[in-house]
Design an enzyme around this catalytic site. Structure first.
Site, mmCIF file in Angstrom:
data_model
loop_
_atom_site.group_PDB
_atom_site.id
_atom_site.type_symbol
_atom_site.label_atom_id
_atom_site.label_comp_id
_atom_site.label_asym_id
_atom_site.label_seq_id
_atom_site.Cartn_x
_atom_site.Cartn_y
_atom_site.Cartn_z
ATOM 1 N N GLU A 29 25.484 26.770 31.021
ATOM 2 C CA GLU A 29 26.389 27.289 32.058
ATOM 3 C C GLU A 29 27.834 27.008 31.677
ATOM 4 O OE1 GLU A 29 25.579 29.772 34.017
ATOM 5 O OE2 GLU A 29 24.053 28.529 34.973
ATOM 6 N N ASP A 32 29.536 30.386 27.686
ATOM 7 C CA ASP A 32 29.664 31.668 26.962
ATOM 8 C C ASP A 32 31.097 31.979 26.545
ATOM 9 O OD1 ASP A 32 30.376 32.297 29.612
ATOM 10 O OD2 ASP A 32 29.155 34.118 29.725
ATOM 11 N N SER A 63 27.242 54.437 48.396
ATOM 12 C CA SER A 63 26.171 53.448 48.376
ATOM 13 C C SER A 63 25.764 53.165 49.813
ATOM 14 C CB SER A 63 26.683 52.165 47.720
ATOM 15 O OG SER A 63 25.762 51.124 47.925
ATOM 16 N N LEU A 120 23.806 35.648 40.784
ATOM 17 C CA LEU A 120 22.714 36.454 40.236
ATOM 18 C C LEU A 120 23.250 37.656 39.461
ATOM 19 C CD1 LEU A 120 20.112 36.319 43.161
ATOM 20 C CD2 LEU A 120 20.407 34.761 41.227
ATOM 21 N N SER A 121 24.543 37.647 39.228
ATOM 22 C CA SER A 121 25.155 38.643 38.353
ATOM 23 C C SER A 121 25.168 40.054 38.924
ATOM 24 C CB SER A 121 24.432 38.636 37.001
ATOM 25 O OG SER A 121 25.325 38.977 36.010
ATOM 26 N N SER A 122 25.432 40.161 40.213
ATOM 27 C CA SER A 122 25.455 41.496 40.821
ATOM 28 C C SER A 122 26.591 42.339 40.247
ATOM 29 C CB SER A 122 25.586 41.386 42.339
ATOM 30 O OG SER A 122 26.736 40.655 42.679
ATOM 31 N N SER A 123 27.726 41.722 39.915
ATOM 32 C CA SER A 123 28.855 42.514 39.408
ATOM 33 C C SER A 123 28.523 43.106 38.033
ATOM 34 C CB SER A 123 30.129 41.668 39.332
ATOM 35 O OG SER A 123 29.970 40.590 38.436
ATOM 36 N N GLU A 155 34.763 44.069 33.140
ATOM 37 C CA GLU A 155 34.830 43.021 34.168
ATOM 38 C C GLU A 155 36.058 42.144 34.017
ATOM 39 O OE1 GLU A 155 31.646 41.125 36.034
ATOM 40 O OE2 GLU A 155 30.150 42.314 34.993
ATOM 41 N N ASP A 166 26.195 37.659 30.957
ATOM 42 C CA ASP A 166 25.526 38.513 31.946
ATOM 43 C C ASP A 166 25.262 39.909 31.390
ATOM 44 O OD1 ASP A 166 25.934 36.283 33.398
ATOM 45 O OD2 ASP A 166 27.379 37.149 34.799
HETATM 46 P P1 NG1 Z 1 28.233 34.792 37.596
HETATM 47 O O1 NG1 Z 1 29.348 34.323 38.445
HETATM 48 O O2 NG1 Z 1 26.949 34.197 37.959
HETATM 49 O O3 NG1 Z 1 28.173 36.257 37.483
HETATM 50 C C1 NG1 Z 1 29.739 33.929 35.534
HETATM 51 C C2 NG1 Z 1 30.148 34.761 34.324
HETATM 52 C C3 NG1 Z 1 29.343 34.418 33.076
HETATM 53 C C4 NG1 Z 1 29.234 32.932 32.840
HETATM 54 C C5 NG1 Z 1 28.817 32.226 34.136
HETATM 55 C C6 NG1 Z 1 28.807 30.723 34.004
HETATM 56 C C7 NG1 Z 1 30.894 36.945 35.150
HETATM 57 C C8 NG1 Z 1 30.617 38.385 35.192
HETATM 58 N N1 NG1 Z 1 29.978 36.180 34.567
HETATM 59 O O4 NG1 Z 1 28.514 34.315 36.040
HETATM 60 O O5 NG1 Z 1 29.926 35.055 31.959
HETATM 61 O O6 NG1 Z 1 30.440 32.391 32.357
HETATM 62 O O7 NG1 Z 1 29.675 32.555 35.200
HETATM 63 O O8 NG1 Z 1 27.924 30.304 33.018
HETATM 64 O O9 NG1 Z 1 31.933 36.516 35.604
#
Ligand code: NG1
Length: 410
Positions: A29, A32, A63, A120-123, A155, A166
């Site tokens: 975490e 990256d 949507s 959960l990476s919705s974006s 992003e 992500d």
């Molecule tokens: P989340 O906030 O879960 O989408 C973000 C970053 C990742 C990574 C993680 C932490 C975005 C799109 N993604 O994830 O690249 O750095 O935080 O490990 O912001």
């Protein structure tokens, strides 16, 4: 059902439908963007896009989950739109500027069952689904790898200077496996999940909106890592890159060098000491971080470099079927994120502790933190108790994750 909804809305059937998954991250975490490895898996929840062509370069998107129809002109995208979800469409369209026929437009219906509360990476699921849908619709023929690269920058343009975890897992995931992702040099390899591993996913009840406070907290961590990398590079006589990244120093910076880093520092002072341009420390894809703002430096390096070692150890533990070992690494990851990286919250700590008390082998926040989701590792014998423990403290959703495949045209 999506096709029917599209036809009811636009009076014609869609010519393309795609889906992109969400993800959880097993471990690795906030590594990256320092070009250090991660170990995520895609989950069945995600985003679906139905699309049909339009002319005149107009892209219309609706949507049922997200309010307000977006209408963006490809020829005049202008500034970031005000509506949060329109921004990700805007980011995707900016990346497609100059590609395909200039007057190709689109009608989109975007549906998601992925919670948008953070973690959960919705974006990224949204951005990847839109990019794949438009690439297919306009015959751009972009490969999964090319779409991943575009989505990462898309992003960042929206304001979060994220790494590539992500987008990579969403683009390249394999069903039934996690993916070990390396960024320098880029490489992915499937890591099979032991048959008896159960992964519980639970919401902390605290939102981590990437459009606001979580974005600023995230970018502050990115800058903290750059400052640590610049100082370590100067002290070790190693070129740390532009911007400076800890990944370039991971094998060289020992405990002693890390311990000698300042607890906190600002970019202006670090640039002077390290002999680098302040710009390389504070320039983000969208905007500039203040060079006078004090950020955490030593704890940032300490977390990131130790977390990278935990990714290696977790991959080995999975290979050996050592679930107890995996659990201990997840606990250590959460401790490091909470104490050093300061991106946990009381809600996430409480949720992880409740799942451990319920019998989990280990538990940790997943994603950026600052709220959002936690995951726990369990076995078939303990999973019911862990789910019950999570449900006691989480407002829901609480669910079991399975490893899904990557994005696809349906
Ligand atoms: P989340 O906030 O879960 O989408 C973000 C970053 C990742 C990574 C993680 C932490 C975005 C799109 N993604 O994830 O690249 O750095 O935080 O490990 O912001």
């Amino acid at each position: 059902e999506l096709k029917q909804a599209f036809t009811a809305l636009y009076g014609e059937a869609p010519s393309v439908t795609v889906r992109a998954p969400g993800r959880i991250n097993l471990i690795g975490e906030h590594t990256d963007y320092s070009l250090l490895p991660v170990l995520p898996l895609a989950i069945p929840l995600g985003t679906r896009v139905a699309a049909a062509s339009d002319s005149g370069g107009l892209v219309t998107a609706s949507s049922r989950q997200f309010q307000g129809t977006a209408r963006l002109e490809r020829g005049g995208l202008g500034q970031l739109p005000a509506t949060p979800w329109h921004r990700y469409l805007w980011g995707a369209l900016k990346m497609l500027e100059g590609r395909g026929a200039p007057d190709s437009g689109a009608r989109l219906l975007i549906e998601g069952d992925l919670p948008t509360t953070g973690g959960l990476s919705s974006s990224s699921s949204f951005t990847m689904a839109v990019l794949l849908g438009l690439s297919e619709l306009w015959g751009l023929g972009l490969s999964a790898e090319e779409l991943v690269a575009l989505a990462i920058v898309a992003e960042r343009q929206v304001g979060v200077e994220s790494g590539g975890m992500d987008q990579t897992i969403i683009g390249l995931a394999r069903a039934g496996a996690a993916l070990r992702i390396d960024f320098e040099p880029p490489a992915v390899r499937a890591v099979a999940l032991p048959e008896e591993l159960r992964l519980v996913v639970a919401y902390s009840g605290e939102q981590a909106p990437k459009g606001g406070s979580a974005r600023d907290a995230y970018n502050e961590r990115v800058v903290g890592c750059r400052l640590a990398a610049a100082l370590l590079g100067a002290r070790l006589g190693v070129e740390p890159g532009t911007p400076p990244v800890l990944g370039r120093l991971a094998d060289l910076a020992g405990e002693e060098e890390i311990a000698r880093l300042p607890e906190r520092g600002c970019a202006a002072a670090v640039a002077r000491e390290a002999g680098v341009e302040v710009d390389v420390l504070v320039k983000l894809t969208a905007g500039v971080f203040s060079d006078a703002a004090d950020v955490w430096v030593r704890p940032a390096a300490s977390h990131v470099l130790s977390e990278a070692r935990r990714v290696d150890a977790a991959e080995q533990a999975l290979g050996a079927g050592d679930l107890a070992g995996l659990g201990r690494l997840m606990d250590a990851s959460h401790g490091s994120l909470a104490e050093d990286y300061r991106c946990s919250t009381p809600g996430l700590d409480r949720l992880c502790q409740a799942m451990r008390n319920g019998g989990a082998l280990g538990a940790r926040l997943t994603g950026a933190g600052f709220g959002g989701y936690a995951i726990a590792a369990a076995t078939p014998d303990t999973v019911e108790a862990v789910l019950a423990a999570a449900n006691q403290v989480s407002p829901g959703p609480v669910f079991l994750a399975t490893a899904a495949g990557g994005m696809e045209r349906l």
